[in-house]
Design an enzyme around this catalytic site. Structure first.
Site, PDB file in Angstrom:
ATOM      1  N   PHE A 105       0.786  -1.358  -0.017  1.00 63.63           N
ATOM      2  CA  PHE A 105       0.005  -0.089  -0.026  1.00 63.63           C
ATOM      3  C   PHE A 105       0.812   1.378   0.108  1.00 63.63           C
ATOM      4  O   PHE A 105       0.666   1.969  -0.877  1.00 63.63           O
ATOM      5  CB  PHE A 105      -0.989  -0.066   1.022  1.00 63.63           C
TER       6      PHE A 105
ATOM      7  N   ASN B  66       9.919  -7.229  10.206  1.00 61.80           N
ATOM      8  CA  ASN B  66       9.636  -5.976  10.891  1.00 61.80           C
ATOM      9  C   ASN B  66      11.249  -5.751  11.466  1.00 61.80           C
ATOM     10  O   ASN B  66      11.493  -4.676  11.904  1.00 61.80           O
ATOM     11  CB  ASN B  66       8.732  -5.764  11.620  1.00 61.80           C
TER      12      ASN B  66
ATOM     13  N   TYR C  74       3.175  -6.337  16.778  1.00 61.37           N
ATOM     14  CA  TYR C  74       3.398  -5.217  15.706  1.00 61.37           C
ATOM     15  C   TYR C  74       4.280  -4.113  16.099  1.00 61.37           C
ATOM     16  O   TYR C  74       5.332  -3.817  15.631  1.00 61.37           O
ATOM     17  CB  TYR C  74       2.032  -5.054  15.000  1.00 61.37           C
TER      18      TYR C  74
ATOM     19  N   LYS D 190       8.108  -3.532  15.163  1.00 58.11           N
ATOM     20  CA  LYS D 190       8.350  -2.247  14.313  1.00 58.11           C
ATOM     21  C   LYS D 190       9.369  -1.493  15.111  1.00 58.11           C
ATOM     22  O   LYS D 190      10.528  -0.782  14.562  1.00 58.11           O
ATOM     23  CB  LYS D 190       7.216  -1.284  13.993  1.00 58.11           C
TER      24      LYS D 190
END
Length: 355
Positions: free
Chosen positions: A26, A100, A150, A154
């Protein structure tokens, strides 16, 4: 070992080459398009066969194998390397650790072996901050304390980049991005789910409680920020974190209402009581973007209404026709039983191919 100096950098100089990992995700697709529009030679890499956007050429296989030599070879001739790859909400925790954290660590080690090092622009996430108090404006000096896999993975990637900048003389900057919206938003994101129901003319959509507030920024504005980070003088950005967002906290129920209004189609939203797993630890999100204005000369340009209208047009939802004066608007958000462990709360919802 020598490194390129700041005046040589950026897509604006003749022959500038940009490598984008996760180039068909995206964010990655729009990053490729922004660099191509700026005159750069863009080379996207991806784990899927999806095409990149305009003027970027076909995506090449993404180098997720544990081979720093392969990463070094693909980055050797680049002026800029953008890491837009990563596993988001659709991935398992192990996939998030690999994409990540481990990939970022391999990438920085690969760049350290190059005699002429490109600038690395790492796309981080506002979810690295973890929960913040309602009403807070979160700046880059806020101590990060994520509680989800997540956010933790990250943050580990961000720390690998900052460590490489400090210890290995890597010219690198981290852009900590809030929730991106706009054309191409994934179908499993909240806007994607709502758009699908509007496009198909379904009359009712059941969602978990829309309680969260999100800092929503157009994906094309994010891509512009990446280009600005690539061009900025090294002394201003190397080894730093820069927030990229709108600087506003928007209730996600407002996002849903606006989509319904823009479509002109009736859609009843029912917030149901059924328990579901929480994807986010952040009920409130609003970033301080003063540093981006100061060091990148960047500010968000597109309104939420413009962003959602363009997204819906790309998703096949025609805009509302003008209504005669006095004609009522179609029914929109209609709250049902409320609870606090919601899922559909404005998360980007990208899969593991990239952000």
């Amino acid at each position: 070992m020598t490194t390129r100096t700041a005046p040589d950098r950026g897509p604006g100089r003749t022959g500038g080459s940009v490598v984008v990992l996760g180039g068909t995700g995206f964010l990655g697709r729009h990053v490729c398009a922004a660099f191509a529009a700026a005159g750069a030679d863009v080379v996207p890499f991806s784990r899927t066969a999806r095409p990149a956007l305009d003027n970027c050429g076909p995506a090449r296989p993404d180098p997720l194998a544990p081979d720093t030599g392969a990463l070094a070879r693909l980055c050797a001739d680049a002026d800029i390397v953008v890491n837009a790859a990563g596993a988001v909400w659709g991935g398992t925790e192990q996939e998030m650790i690999e994409a990540n954290t481990h990939l970022v660590d391999r990438l920085t080690r690969a760049l350290a072996t190059l005699p002429a090092r490109p600038r690395l622009v790492q796309l981080g996430s506002a979810y690295e901050y973890g929960p913040t108090e309602p009403g807070a404006v979160t700046g880059e000096d806020h101590p990060p304390a994520p509680t989800t896999p997540y956010g933790r993975t990250k943050l580990a990637g961000t720390r690998a980049v900052l460590r490489a900048a400090a210890e290995q003389d890597i010219d690198a900057v981290v852009l900590r991005v809030s929730v991106a919206c706009g054309p191409g938003a994934p179908p499993n994101s909240l806007p994607g789910i709502v758009a699908a129901h509007l496009a198909e003319g379904r009359g009712e959509l059941r969602l978990a409680p829309l309680l969260a507030h999100r800092d929503l920024v157009d994906v094309r504005d994010v891509a512009d920020a990446v280009v600005a980070a690539a061009r900025a003088p090294a002394g201003q950005v190397t080894g730093t974190v820069v927030n990229i967002g709108s600087g506003r906290a928007v209730p996600v129920c407002t996002l849903v209402d606006l989509m319904i209004s823009l479509s002109g189609r009736p859609l009843r939203i029912v917030e149901e009581r059924t328990a579901r797993g929480t994807r986010s630890d952040a009920p409130w999100q609003r970033l301080d973007v003063a540093r981006a204005r100061r060091v990148l000369g960047w500010a968000p340009r597109r309104s939420l209404e413009e962003s959602l209208a363009d997204f819906m047009a790309a998703a096949g939802v025609p805009p509302a026709r003008s209504r005669p004066t006095g004609q009522p608007k179609p029914p929109g958000h209609q709250a049902g039983a409320r609870r606090t462990d919601g899922r559909a709360d404005g998360e980007p919802g990208q899969g593991k191919d990239g952000q």
